[in-house]
Design an enzyme around this catalytic site. Structure first.
Site, mmCIF file in Angstrom:
data_model
loop_
_atom_site.group_PDB
_atom_site.id
_atom_site.type_symbol
_atom_site.label_atom_id
_atom_site.label_comp_id
_atom_site.label_asym_id
_atom_site.label_seq_id
_atom_site.Cartn_x
_atom_site.Cartn_y
_atom_site.Cartn_z
ATOM 1 N N LEU A 1 3.262 -5.372 -11.834
ATOM 2 C CA LEU A 1 4.621 -4.951 -11.508
ATOM 3 C C LEU A 1 4.677 -4.842 -9.988
ATOM 4 O O LEU A 1 3.729 -4.358 -9.364
ATOM 5 C CB LEU A 1 4.942 -3.594 -12.142
ATOM 6 C CG LEU A 1 5.141 -3.548 -13.661
ATOM 7 C CD1 LEU A 1 5.430 -2.119 -14.107
ATOM 8 C CD2 LEU A 1 6.256 -4.472 -14.095
ATOM 9 N N ASP A 2 5.789 -5.282 -9.392
ATOM 10 C CA ASP A 2 5.935 -5.193 -7.940
ATOM 11 C C ASP A 2 5.755 -3.750 -7.477
ATOM 12 O O ASP A 2 5.972 -2.809 -8.247
ATOM 13 C CB ASP A 2 7.314 -5.694 -7.501
ATOM 14 C CG ASP A 2 7.545 -7.141 -7.892
ATOM 15 O OD1 ASP A 2 6.560 -7.865 -8.105
ATOM 16 O OD2 ASP A 2 8.719 -7.538 -7.994
ATOM 17 N N LYS A 3 5.422 -3.593 -6.219
ATOM 18 C CA LYS A 3 5.169 -2.261 -5.655
ATOM 19 C C LYS A 3 6.332 -1.304 -5.891
ATOM 20 O O LYS A 3 6.132 -0.125 -6.208
ATOM 21 C CB LYS A 3 4.875 -2.379 -4.156
ATOM 22 C CG LYS A 3 4.510 -1.076 -3.478
ATOM 23 C CD LYS A 3 4.153 -1.300 -2.012
ATOM 24 C CE LYS A 3 3.833 0.021 -1.323
ATOM 25 N NZ LYS A 3 3.460 -0.171 0.100
#
Length: 237
Positions: A102-104
């Site tokens: 998952l993106d930051k």
């Protein structure tokens, strides 16, 4: 399995530390004080106690995390806190890794495990495991966008995505949507909306395959999967 290997695998320390445990008479096997670190035990049949506490041997660990923003989906990083840093020492001992990324700045469901076979099952493009996201979009999402996503859209690098199932929850200057996709390309949800001239301002993964995010888990917290959840994930299509 050798007793020292089992206890070491379960987080009771190095083999040297386990040897000290045995010397202090803290370990019992089937009601008898264990003295020999090299003794073999049956992980299914023998009862093993450490300081009176029963040891239940497990090879794999399966966790559901509600990933918070600002944390990266990696096992280690020199600059940022990782999802592994959020785990307690015993869970870290099993050396789990995130299933996909998952993106930051993205929140929500993240599975962590040390089971490579299950990871492959969930991430292999051939398995067609759907991932459901909730997003807030800057811009009015329309039925035209729904049709474009259903056919697949072209990303900024020329990649043509597989069909996505877009559901409009509310539409206005700011829209709320759910999107189900089978892929996990870099920043894919954000780039899909960029391809139709809109911007994702908030993104949360709600489901992966059969596994739904447990909304009672606080951001940054996690729990073990139930037997039912794990069995559902392991079912082959």
């Amino acid at each position: 399995m050798r007793l020292d290997k089992l206890l070491s695998n379960m987080g009771y320390g190095s083999r040297k530390e386990v040897k000290i445990l045995l010397k202090s008479k803290a370990v019992e096997v089937n009601g008898c004080v264990a003295k020999d670190v090299s003794m073999h035990v049956d992980t299914d049949a023998d009862e093993i106690l450490v300081m009176g506490e029963k040891v239940v041997y497990t090879e794999f660990i399966y966790l559901m995390m509600n990933k918070p923003p600002g944390v990266i989906s990696a096992t280690e990083d020199k600059h940022d806190k990782t999802v592994i840093d959020l785990l307690d020492p015993l869970a870290q001992h099993f050396k789990p890794f995130p299933v996909g990324r998952l993106d930051k700045d993205t929140e929500g469901l993240l599975i962590l495990t040390n089971d490579g076979h299950l990871t492959h099952q969930l991430l292999s493009p051939k398995k067609h495991v759907p991932k459901l996201y909730f997003a807030i979009i800057e811009g009015r999402v329309t039925e035209d966008d729904v049709m474009k996503f259903k056919e697949g859209v072209t990303l900024d690098d020329g990649y043509f995505t597989k069909p996505g199932e877009l559901t409009i929850l509310s539409s206005g200057d700011v829209s709320e949507i759910e999107l189900s996709i089978m892929e996990g390309k870099f920043h894919q949800v954000k780039r899909m909306f960029e391809s139709v001239g809109k911007k994702v301002t908030y993104l949360k993964r709600m489901r992966m395959g059969s596994l739904q995010l447990d909304e009672t888990i606080e951001l940054g917290d996690y729990r073990h999967l139930t037997e039912e959840e794990l069995e559902a994930l392991q079912q082959k299509e």
